[in-house]
Design a protein around this motif. Structure first.
Motif, mmCIF file in Angstrom:
data_model
loop_
_atom_site.group_PDB
_atom_site.id
_atom_site.type_symbol
_atom_site.label_atom_id
_atom_site.label_comp_id
_atom_site.label_asym_id
_atom_site.label_seq_id
_atom_site.Cartn_x
_atom_site.Cartn_y
_atom_site.Cartn_z
ATOM 1 N N SER A 95 0.840 -1.206 0.000
ATOM 2 C CA SER A 95 0.000 0.000 0.000
ATOM 3 C C SER A 95 0.870 1.250 0.000
ATOM 4 O O SER A 95 1.619 1.500 0.943
ATOM 5 N N GLY A 96 0.750 2.042 -1.071
ATOM 6 C CA GLY A 96 1.506 3.278 -1.173
ATOM 7 C C GLY A 96 0.868 4.414 -0.400
ATOM 8 O O GLY A 96 -0.128 4.247 0.322
ATOM 9 N N SER A 97 1.409 5.594 -0.583
ATOM 10 C CA SER A 97 0.992 6.753 0.207
ATOM 11 C C SER A 97 -0.422 7.223 -0.107
ATOM 12 O O SER A 97 -1.028 7.959 0.681
ATOM 13 N N LYS A 98 -0.976 6.809 -1.248
ATOM 14 C CA LYS A 98 -2.322 7.244 -1.628
ATOM 15 C C LYS A 98 -3.413 6.306 -1.118
ATOM 16 O O LYS A 98 -4.595 6.565 -1.324
ATOM 17 N N VAL A 99 -3.019 5.211 -0.492
ATOM 18 C CA VAL A 99 -3.990 4.194 -0.063
ATOM 19 C C VAL A 99 -4.515 4.515 1.335
ATOM 20 O O VAL A 99 -3.735 4.746 2.255
ATOM 21 N N THR A 100 -5.838 4.507 1.467
ATOM 22 C CA THR A 100 -6.494 4.673 2.763
ATOM 23 C C THR A 100 -7.465 3.512 2.961
ATOM 24 O O THR A 100 -8.343 3.278 2.120
ATOM 25 N N LEU A 101 -7.286 2.763 4.040
ATOM 26 C CA LEU A 101 -8.128 1.601 4.320
ATOM 27 C C LEU A 101 -8.579 1.635 5.775
ATOM 28 O O LEU A 101 -7.773 1.900 6.667
ATOM 29 N N MET B 50 -4.519 -3.695 -6.559
ATOM 30 C CA MET B 50 -3.556 -2.900 -5.807
ATOM 31 C C MET B 50 -3.061 -1.713 -6.630
ATOM 32 O O MET B 50 -2.803 -0.639 -6.078
ATOM 33 N N ASN B 51 -2.951 -1.890 -7.924
ATOM 34 C CA ASN B 51 -2.513 -0.792 -8.781
ATOM 35 C C ASN B 51 -3.506 0.361 -8.725
ATOM 36 O O ASN B 51 -3.121 1.537 -8.631
ATOM 37 N N ARG B 52 -4.794 0.036 -8.757
ATOM 38 C CA ARG B 52 -5.825 1.078 -8.694
ATOM 39 C C ARG B 52 -5.809 1.787 -7.342
ATOM 40 O O ARG B 52 -5.920 3.016 -7.277
ATOM 41 N N LEU B 53 -5.649 1.016 -6.267
ATOM 42 C CA LEU B 53 -5.578 1.638 -4.945
ATOM 43 C C LEU B 53 -4.369 2.567 -4.849
ATOM 44 O O LEU B 53 -4.459 3.680 -4.327
ATOM 45 N N ASN B 54 -3.234 2.115 -5.371
ATOM 46 C CA ASN B 54 -2.018 2.923 -5.304
ATOM 47 C C ASN B 54 -2.064 4.135 -6.220
ATOM 48 O O ASN B 54 -1.279 5.074 -6.056
ATOM 49 N N SER C 216 -19.360 -0.788 8.041
ATOM 50 C CA SER C 216 -18.858 0.484 8.563
ATOM 51 C C SER C 216 -18.025 0.298 9.826
ATOM 52 O O SER C 216 -18.351 -0.519 10.690
ATOM 53 N N THR C 217 -16.929 1.025 9.912
ATOM 54 C CA THR C 217 -16.090 1.041 11.116
ATOM 55 C C THR C 217 -15.290 2.329 11.142
ATOM 56 O O THR C 217 -14.938 2.882 10.091
ATOM 57 N N THR C 218 -15.010 2.805 12.332
ATOM 58 C CA THR C 218 -14.162 3.990 12.470
ATOM 59 C C THR C 218 -12.699 3.617 12.708
ATOM 60 O O THR C 218 -11.831 4.489 12.772
ATOM 61 N N ALA C 219 -12.431 2.306 12.830
ATOM 62 C CA ALA C 219 -11.059 1.835 13.072
ATOM 63 C C ALA C 219 -10.235 1.942 11.797
ATOM 64 O O ALA C 219 -10.606 1.378 10.772
ATOM 65 N N LYS C 220 -9.127 2.641 11.858
ATOM 66 C CA LYS C 220 -8.283 2.849 10.680
ATOM 67 C C LYS C 220 -7.141 1.837 10.651
ATOM 68 O O LYS C 220 -6.650 1.410 11.692
ATOM 69 N N ALA C 221 -6.723 1.471 9.440
ATOM 70 C CA ALA C 221 -5.610 0.538 9.276
ATOM 71 C C ALA C 221 -4.459 1.156 8.471
ATOM 72 O O ALA C 221 -3.310 1.130 8.899
ATOM 73 N N ILE C 222 -4.767 1.669 7.291
ATOM 74 C CA ILE C 222 -3.766 2.261 6.394
ATOM 75 C C ILE C 222 -4.220 3.686 6.046
ATOM 76 O O ILE C 222 -5.370 3.872 5.685
ATOM 77 N N PRO C 223 -3.351 4.708 6.133
ATOM 78 C CA PRO C 223 -1.940 4.628 6.524
ATOM 79 C C PRO C 223 -1.779 4.318 8.005
ATOM 80 O O PRO C 223 -2.627 4.677 8.813
ATOM 81 N N ARG C 224 -0.665 3.662 8.322
ATOM 82 C CA ARG C 224 -0.389 3.219 9.683
ATOM 83 C C ARG C 224 0.364 4.304 10.427
ATOM 84 O O ARG C 224 1.337 4.854 9.929
ATOM 85 N N SER C 225 -0.093 4.650 11.599
ATOM 86 C CA SER C 225 0.634 5.600 12.435
ATOM 87 C C SER C 225 1.153 4.871 13.672
ATOM 88 O O SER C 225 0.493 4.005 14.209
ATOM 89 N N CYS C 226 2.360 5.202 14.096
ATOM 90 C CA CYS C 226 2.906 4.583 15.292
ATOM 91 C C CYS C 226 3.981 5.480 15.885
ATOM 92 O O CYS C 226 4.363 6.445 15.290
#
Length: 257
Positions: free
Chosen positions: A170-176, A202-206, A247-257
């Motif tokens: 997942s590149g920088s444009k991907v939000t999941l 994956m190409n379309r997501l990126n 529906s969920t408010t839990a974010k996965a990508i981009p990952r923050s830590c």
């Protein structure tokens, strides 16, 4: 398998010249990560931290730039093959939620002994694809027939690999969100990381398309095995789409830590 995301310990950035003619800056420290941008020879880049990664001509150091991506140190004129700044710290891939675990377990099913999947590949437990006909890598840890408890351990190990796979791809444009991410983990667990990497999905997501649009359009295409449509794959893709649409408010990508 590579780690998905890395962050720098706070440190001032230092600028260095790019020595290669066209150098890719990737979302992680390795050649299998998505390309975020490219640098040209002679361009000045600032690096904030360094980390081990895929070796390039004997140099396994990767530099994180202030653009938020990673470039092989081999192509950066730091004056040494060693570390010139602080090391990046590792951030692991997001863990799948229980809905994802349940989906994979349901469709893979549990089989204690080695069997051949629909395309003839040796498999055991919850759909673990064996490295050889005797599942030598599994026997090195667990006895076969597998107990269901050990089958769950093997499933967790396999899922971690595909969680890293989807995060790495997942590149920088991907939000999941976590359900969309889980749908992709289930899909890649089923089709393999190599297939996911080269996929139109994956190409379309990126390229910045919304997961809400791409997943319902692309996942149903993955219903074939050995050239034939398998009803089980049709149902699995439908279940993955249903999960992604939950529906969920839990974010996965981009990952923050």
């Amino acid at each position: 398998m590579k780690f998905a995301a890395l962050v720098a310990i706070a440190a001032p950035a230092s600028a260095y010249l790019i020595t290669g003619s066209t150098v890719n800056c990737r979302t992680g420290p390795g050649t299998s990560y998505a390309v975020k941008k490219t640098y040209t020879e002679g361009q000045d880049v600032s690096i904030t931290c360094q980390t081990p990664g895929t070796a390039v001509n004997g140099n396994s150091i990767w530099d994180k730039t202030t653009d938020g991506c990673y470039v092989a140190d081999y192509y950066v004129k730091t004056g040494t093959n060693g570390y010139v700044t602080t090391k990046c710290t590792v951030c692991s891939a997001p863990k799948s939620n229980q809905a994802t675990v349940d989906l994979i377990a349901e469709f893979e099913g549990f089989v204690a002994n080695i069997y051949l999947d629909p395309v003839g590949l040796p498999t055991v437990g919850y759909g673990h694809l064996c490295s050889d006909s005797k599942c030598s890598e599994v026997r090195a840890k667990y006895s076969i027939p597998l107990s269901q408890a050990n089958g769950k351990k093997l499933l967790a190990e396999d899922m971690a690999r595909f969680e890293k796979c989807i995060t790495n791809l997942s590149g920088s444009k991907v939000t999941l969100n976590l359900n969309q991410y889980g749908a992709l983990v289930s899909w890649s667990y089923n089709v393999g990381c190599g297939a996911a990497e080269s996929s139109t999905l994956m190409n379309r997501l990126n390229n910045g398309e919304s997961a809400a649009t791409v997943l319902p359009q692309e996942l149903p295409k993955w219903k074939y095995a050995g050239g034939s449509v398998l009803p089980g794959l049709v149902r699995r893709r439908e279940a993955e789409i249903a999960l992604a649409r939950t529906s969920t408010t839990a974010k996965a990508i981009p990952r923050s830590c």
